[in-house]
Enzyme design. Structure first.
Site, PDB file in Angstrom:
ATOM      1  N   HIS A 127      -4.469  -2.590 -13.949  1.00  0.00           N
ATOM      2  CA  HIS A 127      -3.311  -2.337 -13.014  1.00  0.00           C
ATOM      3  C   HIS A 127      -3.224  -3.500 -12.227  1.00  0.00           C
ATOM      4  CE1 HIS A 127      -3.519   1.845 -14.814  1.00  0.00           C
ATOM      5  NE2 HIS A 127      -4.749   1.900 -14.419  1.00  0.00           N
ATOM      6  N   HIS A 132      -7.499  -6.139  -3.459  1.00  0.00           N
ATOM      7  CA  HIS A 132      -6.698  -6.169  -4.853  1.00  0.00           C
ATOM      8  C   HIS A 132      -5.382  -6.405  -4.273  1.00  0.00           C
ATOM      9  CE1 HIS A 132      -6.298  -1.637  -3.769  1.00  0.00           C
ATOM     10  NE2 HIS A 132      -4.989  -2.246  -3.753  1.00  0.00           N
ATOM     11  N   HIS A 161      -0.753  -6.522  -5.015  1.00  0.00           N
ATOM     12  CA  HIS A 161       0.304  -5.997  -5.773  1.00  0.00           C
ATOM     13  C   HIS A 161       1.439  -7.118  -5.627  1.00  0.00           C
ATOM     14  CE1 HIS A 161      -1.304  -1.820  -5.213  1.00  0.00           C
ATOM     15  NE2 HIS A 161      -1.854  -2.398  -4.197  1.00  0.00           N
ATOM     16  N   HIS A 197      -4.444  -5.937  -0.273  1.00  0.00           N
ATOM     17  CA  HIS A 197      -5.060  -4.813   0.428  1.00  0.00           C
ATOM     18  C   HIS A 197      -6.562  -5.063   0.287  1.00  0.00           C
ATOM     19  CE1 HIS A 197      -1.687  -2.094  -0.812  1.00  0.00           C
ATOM     20  NE2 HIS A 197      -1.445  -2.550   0.175  1.00  0.00           N
ATOM     21  N   THR A 247      -2.354   4.123  -3.061  1.00  0.00           N
ATOM     22  CA  THR A 247      -0.980   4.088  -3.552  1.00  0.00           C
ATOM     23  C   THR A 247      -1.258   4.171  -5.291  1.00  0.00           C
ATOM     24  OG1 THR A 247      -1.097   1.488  -3.627  1.00  0.00           O
ATOM     25  CG2 THR A 247      -0.335   2.739  -1.712  1.00  0.00           C
ATOM     26  N   THR A 248      -2.244   4.421  -5.631  1.00  0.00           N
ATOM     27  CA  THR A 248      -2.305   4.600  -7.054  1.00  0.00           C
ATOM     28  C   THR A 248      -3.189   6.192  -7.189  1.00  0.00           C
ATOM     29  OG1 THR A 248      -4.735   3.605  -7.032  1.00  0.00           O
ATOM     30  CG2 THR A 248      -2.686   2.264  -7.585  1.00  0.00           C
TER      31      THR A 248
END
Ligand SMILES: *[C@@H]1O[C@H](CO)[C@@H](O)[C@H](O)[C@H]1NC(C)=O
Ligand SMILES: *[C@@H]1O[C@H](CO)[C@@H](O)[C@H](O)[C@H]1NC(C)=O
Ligand SMILES: [Zn+2]
Length: 319
Positions: free
Chosen positions: A103, A130, A132, A155, A238-239
């Site tokens: 992801h 991580h 995005h 993040h 947010t996942t």
């Protein structure tokens, strides 16, 4: 009814029960077993659940305090008590591992680096970094400011010092504190990001990981003096499972990377071999939540107003 007729009937009933159990199991597999994915991965054959369907897998994703959100500068509440965060051991170098988890690209942290201050209830320790991103530098951040989506967002996930894991911290409504950093494209490459960006070439496939030597968190974020302007609100992961246990801090000052550096993230691949792009959840409704801002300064004031105010002052002084 003869014995034969009776047992035949019985067998039919048993077979009926067996086939309905099979049918039920396959239906459950479709709904429970479907994996979550980003909008960029959703195709007509519906192999995975995009953001609009995450609530089918994790009901909390349909909750009322979800993240990310659009930060509307005209509607934020200035809050004096949101002082500068204190960063501990952010300057220390560490060895870690960067992984393509299917992801995102994530970096594991030991919890040695910590934050406090800015109305946080306790020390929070850094457990994971991580990212995005969009596609080759196109819009891909999760939080947006006045509707503007940035090319990438980082993040740094922290948990209250007392907990051992993110999972444990998520059981506490303020157990997790995430620092969000937005990225902007610039003409020259950012040397501080070279080790992470070079590592991406080794983790193209989900499950791949590679070591990162001598990284420090300070290397990855703007200088602390640039971090006094930030947005603060209560939200979620947010996942999936979208747990509503996150104190969000999104910094206004963006990190600069070149287009080539931003594009390097798009070389990662999803499970099906497609380019890992568009790894962001769309913004969620605010539902009456208040968004706080740490400073009462002129950053968001229309430049013309500032210019005319300065001119007026100047002319008044002269008169
Ligand atoms: C990250 O994980 C690897 C093994 O998975 C471990 O060797 C390393 O020490 C970890 N790094 C940190 C900073 O926790
Ligand atoms: C990365 O993962 C792929 C697919 O699982 C595997 O074939 C490959 O050997 C891995 N590469 C490295 C460097 O681990
Ligand atoms: Zn994230």
């Amino acid at each position: 009814m003869t014995w034969l007729e009776f047992s035949g009937h019985n067998i039919t009933r048993r077979m009926y029960a067996f086939y309905s159990a099979l049918l039920l199991a396959s239906l459950l597999r479709v709904t429970v077993g479907a994996k979550w994915c980003y909008e960029s991965q959703v195709s007509c054959d519906h192999k995975c659940k995009g953001p609009n369907e995450w609530a089918d897998i994790a009901p909390t994703c349909g909750g009322t305090s979800q993240s990310p959100i659009n930060l509307v500068t005209k509607k934020i509440t200035f809050k004096k008590s949101l002082t500068a965060l204190e960063f501990y051991s952010y300057q220390e170098t560490f060895h870690s591992v960067i992984t393509n988890n299917g992801h995102t690209a994530k970096v594991n942290l030991s919890g040695a680096a910590q934050i406090n201050g800015g109305e946080l209830e306790s020390n929070y320790k850094a457990m994971e970094i991580h990212f995005h991103w969009g596609k080759n530098g196109s819009p891909g951040s999760e939080h947006t400011i006045d509707g503007e989506q940035y090319p990438m967002e980082m993040h740094i996930v922290h948990i209250k010092e007392m907990y051992r894991s993110v999972e444990e911290a998520l059981t506490d409504p303020s157990g997790v504190a995430v620092l969000g950093f937005l990225f902007q494209e610039t003409g020259s490459s950012n040397k501080k990001y070279e080790s992470i960006i070079n590592a991406l070439a080794n983790i193209a496939h989900p499950g791949n990981s590679t070591t990162l030597q001598s990284l420090s968190l300070d290397l990855l974020i703007p200088s602390h003096s640039m971090l006094t302007s930030y947005f603060r609100y209560k939200g979620s992961l947010t996942t999936p499972g979208c747990t509503e246990s996150v104190i969000w801090t999104v910094f206004e000052d963006a990190i600069l990377l070149s287009k080539e550096q931003l594009s390097a993230f798009s070389a990662l691949q999803f499970e099906d071999g497609a380019p890992m792009v568009g790894t962001f959840r769309p913004v969620q409704p605010l539902n009456g939540r208040e968004v706080f801002y740490s400073r009462c300064n002129v950053v968001f004031v229309n430049t013309m107003l500032v210019v005319s105010a300065v001119l007026t002052t100047f002319m008044t002084l002269k008169a």
